[in-house]
Design a protein around this motif. Structure first.
Motif, short mmCIF file in Angstrom:
data_model
loop_
_atom_site.label_atom_id
_atom_site.label_comp_id
_atom_site.label_asym_id
_atom_site.label_seq_id
_atom_site.Cartn_x
_atom_site.Cartn_y
_atom_site.Cartn_z
N GLY A 88 9.61 13.43 12.77
CA GLY A 88 8.52 14.36 13.05
C GLY A 88 7.14 13.74 12.97
N TYR A 89 7.07 12.39 13.00
CA TYR A 89 5.83 11.62 13.08
C TYR A 89 5.03 11.62 11.76
N SER A 90 4.59 12.80 11.25
CA SER A 90 3.87 12.90 9.98
C SER A 90 2.65 11.99 9.90
N LEU A 91 1.87 11.98 10.95
CA LEU A 91 0.60 11.25 10.94
C LEU A 91 -0.46 12.09 10.25
N TYR A 92 -1.48 11.42 9.71
CA TYR A 92 -2.58 12.14 9.06
C TYR A 92 -3.55 12.63 10.14
N PRO A 93 -3.68 13.95 10.35
CA PRO A 93 -4.51 14.47 11.45
C PRO A 93 -5.97 14.03 11.42
N PRO A 94 -6.62 13.91 10.23
CA PRO A 94 -8.05 13.55 10.26
C PRO A 94 -8.32 12.08 10.57
N LEU A 95 -7.27 11.27 10.60
CA LEU A 95 -7.44 9.84 10.81
C LEU A 95 -7.08 9.45 12.25
N THR A 96 -7.74 8.44 12.77
CA THR A 96 -7.39 7.91 14.08
C THR A 96 -6.05 7.19 13.99
N VAL A 97 -5.49 6.86 15.15
CA VAL A 97 -4.24 6.11 15.17
C VAL A 97 -4.41 4.79 14.44
N ARG A 98 -5.52 4.10 14.67
CA ARG A 98 -5.78 2.85 13.97
C ARG A 98 -5.78 3.06 12.46
N GLU A 99 -6.45 4.09 12.00
CA GLU A 99 -6.55 4.36 10.56
C GLU A 99 -5.20 4.75 9.97
N ASN A 100 -4.40 5.49 10.74
CA ASN A 100 -3.06 5.84 10.28
C ASN A 100 -2.20 4.60 10.08
N ILE A 101 -2.22 3.72 11.06
CA ILE A 101 -1.40 2.51 10.98
C ILE A 101 -1.85 1.61 9.84
N ALA A 102 -3.16 1.54 9.62
CA ALA A 102 -3.72 0.63 8.62
C ALA A 102 -3.75 1.22 7.22
N PHE A 103 -3.36 2.47 7.06
CA PHE A 103 -3.56 3.19 5.80
C PHE A 103 -2.99 2.44 4.60
N ALA A 104 -1.72 2.02 4.68
CA ALA A 104 -1.08 1.37 3.53
C ALA A 104 -1.70 0.01 3.24
N LEU A 105 -2.15 -0.68 4.29
CA LEU A 105 -2.76 -2.00 4.09
C LEU A 105 -4.11 -1.87 3.39
N LYS A 106 -4.87 -0.86 3.79
CA LYS A 106 -6.16 -0.64 3.12
C LYS A 106 -5.97 -0.22 1.68
N ALA A 107 -4.93 0.60 1.45
CA ALA A 107 -4.64 1.03 0.08
C ALA A 107 -4.26 -0.16 -0.80
N ALA A 108 -3.66 -1.18 -0.18
CA ALA A 108 -3.30 -2.40 -0.91
C ALA A 108 -4.47 -3.36 -1.04
N ARG A 109 -5.64 -2.96 -0.49
CA ARG A 109 -6.90 -3.73 -0.58
C ARG A 109 -6.79 -5.11 0.09
N LEU A 110 -6.10 -5.14 1.23
CA LEU A 110 -6.07 -6.37 2.00
C LEU A 110 -7.41 -6.59 2.69
N PRO A 111 -7.81 -7.82 2.94
CA PRO A 111 -9.08 -8.08 3.63
C PRO A 111 -9.10 -7.42 5.01
N LYS A 112 -10.29 -6.97 5.42
CA LYS A 112 -10.43 -6.26 6.69
C LYS A 112 -9.93 -7.10 7.87
N ALA A 113 -10.21 -8.37 7.85
CA ALA A 113 -9.78 -9.24 8.95
C ALA A 113 -8.25 -9.27 9.05
N THR A 114 -7.58 -9.30 7.90
CA THR A 114 -6.12 -9.30 7.89
C THR A 114 -5.57 -7.98 8.40
N VAL A 115 -6.20 -6.88 7.96
CA VAL A 115 -5.78 -5.56 8.42
C VAL A 115 -5.94 -5.44 9.93
#
Length: 373
Positions: A88-115
Motif C-alpha cells: 500500500g506504498y505508505s509514503l509520507y504525504p507532506p514529503l516529496t518523493v526525494r524526501e521520502n526515499i532519503a528519510f532513513a538516510l537523513k535520520a542516520a545523519r549521513l552527509p548530504k552528498a552521500t544521501v
C-alpha cells in the motif's frame, strides 16, 4: 553461511490462540545472508502475515523469530533493523518523493552528498528521476510503488521485506525492473524476502521459493527443484504455467509391466525397468495414485493414447493444445505452430522420465520420473 533470519515453529492466530483464524501454522525456515527468498501463494495463504510478523507489525502467537542471531519477535519494528516496501506504498504525504526515499538516510545523519548520490542512484534504477520533487498525491499508483520500493532498497538493513513490490506496474516495466532489482540486491549482498502471488516474479527474482497454502509451508526450495521435483500435488499444480496436467490412475502390475489405468478405459503402459526398484515397489503396493505431467513434456505420437482436440492456440512463440483425455482436459505445449482442428483425434505419449506420481490420499510426491521423490 550466516543465517540472517530464523523462524522457528511460528503460529499466527487472528483472535484467541487455538480458537481464532489460524493464518500461519507451525512455520519454520532459515534464510542466509545474501539470499532472495520469495513467499509464493494465493490470497489468504499466510505469506503477508508471515512478512508482517518478521517486520514486527503483527504479533507472533507462538514460536520465535531471530534476526541476525538475536531474538526479535518481542521487539518493536524500529528495533529490528528491517526495511519494508508495503503493497500500500505508505509514503509520507507532506514529503516529496526525494524526501521520502532519503528519510532513513537523513535520520542516520549521513552527509548530504552521500544521501544525494544514493537517491540519484536508486531513482535511476527505478526510472523515477523525473518525479523526485513531486508529492505522493500527485503521482500515479505505479510511481508511488516505485518510490516505496526505493525507500526500502536504499536503506542499510539486516533484511529487506518487499510486499508485492511491483504489482501496480505495467508488464514491460516490471520485466525490466526485475532484472535490475535482483542485480542491485546481489551486488550489495542484501538479504531480501519478497511476497508475491506471481510465480514469474518469484522465479525471476528468488534464489529459493517458499510455497504456502492454508498457512502451511508446502515446499521451500530452488525454483528448479520446485518445478522438477514438487514435494506434493499442491506445489506441482500451483507452480508452472500452463499448470501441470493431473489424472487419477489405478495401478496394476502384469509380468514385467506397470499399467496406470485411467478413466474412459485408457491406460499408460510401461516396462518396469523404466523405474528404479524403490519406485516400482512404491507404485505396486498402491491401488490408486494421481499422476502429473507438465504440458511441455506431453508428446504427440501416432501410436499414443487417443485424445480429442478441444482448443488450439498459437501464442506467437508456442502452441497450446487442449484435448479431452481420460475424462478430463489435458494441455500440451509445442514450440512450432501446429494446425489442428477442434474435434481431431491425436495420440498422446507420456514418457516415464516425465511422469510425476503422487499419493492419492495425502498428495505427497511418490516419484519423479524413474526416481523416488
Amino acid at each position: 553461511m550466516t543465517t540472517v533470519l530464523a523462524i522457528e515453529n511460528v503460529d499466527k492466530f487472528y483472535g484467541p490462540v487455538n480458537h481464532g483464524v489460524h493464518a500461519v501454522k507451525d512455520l519454520s525456515m532459515q534464510i542466509a545472508k545474501g539470499e532472495i527468498v520469495a513467499l509464493l501463494g494465493s490470497s489468504g495463504c499466510g505469506k503477508t502475515s508471515t512478512l508482517r510478523m518478521v517486520a514486527g507489525f503483527e504479533e507472533v502467537s507462538r514460536g520465535t523469530i531471530a534476526i541476525a542471531g538475536k531474538p526479535a519477535h518481542m521487539l518493536p519494528p524500529v528495533k529490528r533493523n528491517v526495511a519494508m516496501a508495503f503493497e500500500g506504498y505508505s509514503l509520507y504525504p507532506p514529503l516529496t518523493v526525494r524526501e521520502n526515499i532519503a528519510f532513513a538516510l537523513k535520520a542516520a545523519r549521513l552527509p548530504k552528498a552521500t544521501v544525494d548520490q544514493k537517491v540519484a542512484e536508486i531513482a535511476k534504477l527505478l526510472e523515477i528521476e523525473d518525479i523526485l520533487e513531486r508529492y505522493p498525491s500527485s503521482i500515479s499508483g505505479g510511481q508511488q510503488q516505485r518510490a516505496s520500493l526505493g525507500r526500502a532498497l536504499i536503506r542499510d538493513a539486516n533484511l529487506h521485506l518487499l510486499d508485492e513490490p511491483m504489482g501496480q506496474l505495467e508488464p514491460q516495466l516490471r520485466a525490466v525492473l526485475r532484472g535490475r532489482i535482483k542485480h542491485f540486491i546481489k551486488e550489495r549482498g542484501l538479504t531480501a524476502i519478497l511476497v508475491t502471488h506471481d510465480q514469474t516474479e518469484a522465479n525471476a527474482l528468488a534464489d529459493r521459493i517458499a510455497v504456502m497454502e492454508g498457512g502451511v509451508l508446502q515446499q521451500f526450495d530452488t525454483p528448479q527443484k520446485i518445478k522438477e521435483r514438487p514435494a506434493n500435488l499442491f506445489t506441482g499444480t500451483f507452480v508452472g504455467e500452463p499448470p501441470m496436467n493431473v489424472f487419477e490412475a489405478f495401478v496394476s502390475g502384469e509380468a514385467d509391466r506397470i499399467k496406470l489405468k485411467l478413466p474412459d478405459g485408457l491406460a499408460l503402459d510401461y516396462e518396469q525397468g523404466n523405474f528404479a526398484q524403490g519406485v516400482r515397489d512404491a507404485l505396486l503396493k498402491r491401488q490408486r495414485v494421481v499422476i502429473g505431467i507438465r504440458p511441455y513434456a506431453v508428446r504427440r505420437a501416432k501410436d499414443g493414447v487417443p485424445a480429442t482436440v478441444s482448443a488450439n492456440q498459437w501464442l506467437g512463440d508456442q502452441t497450446h493444445i487442449a484435448a479431452d483425455f481420460a475424462g478430463g482436459s489435458l494441455v500440451l505445449v509445442e514450440h512450432d505452430r501446429t494446425r489442428l482442428e477442434r474435434g481431431e483425434t491425436i495420440g498422446i505419449r507420456i514418457d516415464p522420465q516425465n511422469l510425476h506420481v503422487f499419493d492419492a490420499g495425502s498428495g505427497a510426491a511418490i516419484s519423479h520420473g524413474p526416481e523416488l521423490a
